[in-house]
Design a protein around this motif. Structure first.
Motif, PDB file in Angstrom:
ATOM      1  N   CYS A  17       0.809  -1.219   0.000  1.00 27.48           N
ATOM      2  CA  CYS A  17       0.000   0.000   0.000  1.00 27.48           C
ATOM      3  C   CYS A  17       0.841   1.268   0.000  1.00 27.48           C
ATOM      4  O   CYS A  17       1.923   1.319   0.598  1.00 27.48           O
ATOM      5  CB  CYS A  17      -0.924   0.019   1.222  1.00 27.48           C
ATOM      6  SG  CYS A  17      -2.102  -1.347   1.260  1.00 27.48           S
ATOM      7  N   ILE A  51      -4.186   1.188   4.255  1.00 25.93           N
ATOM      8  CA  ILE A  51      -3.983  -0.131   4.849  1.00 25.93           C
ATOM      9  C   ILE A  51      -5.026  -1.089   4.299  1.00 25.93           C
ATOM     10  O   ILE A  51      -5.965  -0.686   3.606  1.00 25.93           O
ATOM     11  CB  ILE A  51      -4.091  -0.079   6.399  1.00 25.93           C
ATOM     12  CG1 ILE A  51      -5.442   0.523   6.828  1.00 25.93           C
ATOM     13  CG2 ILE A  51      -2.937   0.698   6.999  1.00 25.93           C
ATOM     14  CD1 ILE A  51      -5.687   0.431   8.331  1.00 25.93           C
ATOM     15  N   CYS A  71      -5.629  -2.410   0.174  1.00 24.51           N
ATOM     16  CA  CYS A  71      -5.389  -0.964   0.371  1.00 24.51           C
ATOM     17  C   CYS A  71      -6.695  -0.176   0.309  1.00 24.51           C
ATOM     18  O   CYS A  71      -6.753   0.913  -0.287  1.00 24.51           O
ATOM     19  CB  CYS A  71      -4.397  -0.435  -0.668  1.00 24.51           C
ATOM     20  SG  CYS A  71      -2.845  -1.345  -0.729  1.00 24.51           S
ATOM     21  N   ALA A 105      -5.001   4.502   6.922  1.00 23.26           N
ATOM     22  CA  ALA A 105      -4.098   4.139   8.015  1.00 23.26           C
ATOM     23  C   ALA A 105      -4.280   5.102   9.189  1.00 23.26           C
ATOM     24  O   ALA A 105      -4.818   6.204   9.024  1.00 23.26           O
ATOM     25  CB  ALA A 105      -2.659   4.171   7.519  1.00 23.26           C
TER      26      ALA A 105
END
Length: 381
Positions: A185, A190, A194, A198
């Motif tokens: 990613c 995340i 992906c 995050a």
């Protein structure tokens, strides 16, 4: 005296570099390094790609070529088109891999191994496979896969064809016979594909095909719901929370007068602070410069709210002595070189003359400021 000093340092370096260029032959690249680059080994797919890219550059080089005879029209009619002739193929193969810097040896070895495949493509399969890479590296030798495919069976990457790793990452092994197809990613994303933001990022845009994650404000410690400091779920160190208002910077410089140890002063920054050295004329200060001193350092005194050197004349004598010693040392160096190489000594002598002239010119112009400073110290005559 800052400007002349900087100029002297620069000219010293220039003269030393000139001496080095005259007395020493410097190689652009050591033979050992060049040989190491030539012998570099690449994975099968990468090596095949280097070879086919070299062949494509050969196609570009010969794209405007023609038969070397006197009657091009007759030769085209009797020998066929130059663009697909054996003569053009030979011209390309003679220069194959020569422009390759890393892995040239491997490229040449592979060119010999695949010579028959290349000739087969040239004479029989150019129409069906316009790209030689697809024919040689994917179809025949099975060293590579099509774009966005991976592994021994050339499996499509997650999200193929138009949402590879949700368009927020790269497929591991894509285009090769290696890799597991997992998503690597991009920063801020995340998940297996992906598809999530995050920690420290928030969802700033999303539709059926696109997810855009943007970084939280620096005031946030972890997650947030938007771009500003008021959107933080928790404030980071150096910030404090005001109920209903969000995170605000803590001015560490107001906490204590001694937050910066020694002869330094404090500068507040968002979420932090930094300590900077006081001017050398100060013994404690509130900011940068000799006019921000709390007390003057030893050998300095205050005049018009500014700390100045109490011994400018003494310092001037030391600087003059150091300068003349430097000139003397350069002259001695020229005499030593003169015994070995009169031409080198002549060139260096010219450089030294320029160096001394420029130095003295800049010092002479700076003397106006020094004289003014000295007159302030000594008082009117």
């Amino acid at each position: 005296m800052q400007a002349p000093t900087s100029a002297i340092v620069f000219l010293n370096l220039f003269i030393i570099a000139s001496i080095c260029m005259i007395d020493i032959q410097c190689e652009k690249e050591r033979p050992a390094d060049k040989e190491e680059r030539k012998s570099q080994i690449f994975p099968p797919c990468a090596a095949c790609k280097i070879l086919t890219n070299s062949f494509k550059k050969g196609l570009e080089r010969t794209s405007r070529g023609k038969f070397e005879g006197g009657d091009s029209a007759w030769e085209e009619d009797k020998l066929g088109s130059y663009s697909r002739s054996e003569i053009r193929l030979v011209e390309i193969q003679e220069n194959l891999c020569k422009e390759v810097k890393n892995g040239e040896t491997q490229c040449q070895s592979l060119a010999e191994e695949l010579e028959g495949r290349i000739e087969e493509w040239w004479f029989k399969h150019q129409d069906a496979y316009p790209d030689i890479h697809n024919y040689i590296c994917i179809e025949k030798t099975e060293r590579c896969c099509l774009e966005n495919h991976y592994g021994p069976d050339c499996t499509p990457c997650p999200g193929y064809p138009d949402k590879i790793c949700s368009n927020n990452g790269k497929c591991k092994g894509a285009g090769t016979r290696k890799g597991n197809g997992g998503c690597f990613c991009d920063k801020g994303y995340i998940g297996d594909t992906c598809s999530g933001c995050a920690p420290g990022y928030y969802e700033s845009y999303k539709d059926e095909k696109t997810l855009l994650c943007s970084a939280c404000h620096m005031a946030c410690d972890g997650s947030c719901g938007g771009a500003g400091p008021k959107d933080c779920e928790k404030c980071a160190n150096g910030w404090h929370t005001i109920e209903g208002e969000g995170c605000f910077d803590i001015d560490e410089c107001t906490k204590s007068d001694e937050i910066c140890p020694g002869n330094q002063f404090c500068i507040n920054k968002e979420g932090s602070y930094t300590c900077l050295a006081c001017d050398k004329a100060c013994n404690g200060c509130t900011g940068d410069g000799p006019d921000m001193c709390i007390k003057c350092a030893e050998g300095h005194h205050k005049k018009d709210n500014m700390c100045i050197n109490s011994d400018l004349l003494g310092r001037k004598k030391k600087e003059n002595l150091a300068r003349y010693l430097t000139y003397f040392g350069l002259c001695v160096a020229i005499c030593i070189i003169l015994q070995r190489n009169i031409y080198a000594a002549s060139i260096i002598g010219l450089l030294v003359a320029i160096y001394i002239s420029v130095s003295e010119y800049m010092i002479a112009h700076s003397d106006v400021q020094d004289t003014t400073a000295n007159m302030d110290i000594l008082g009117p005559a």
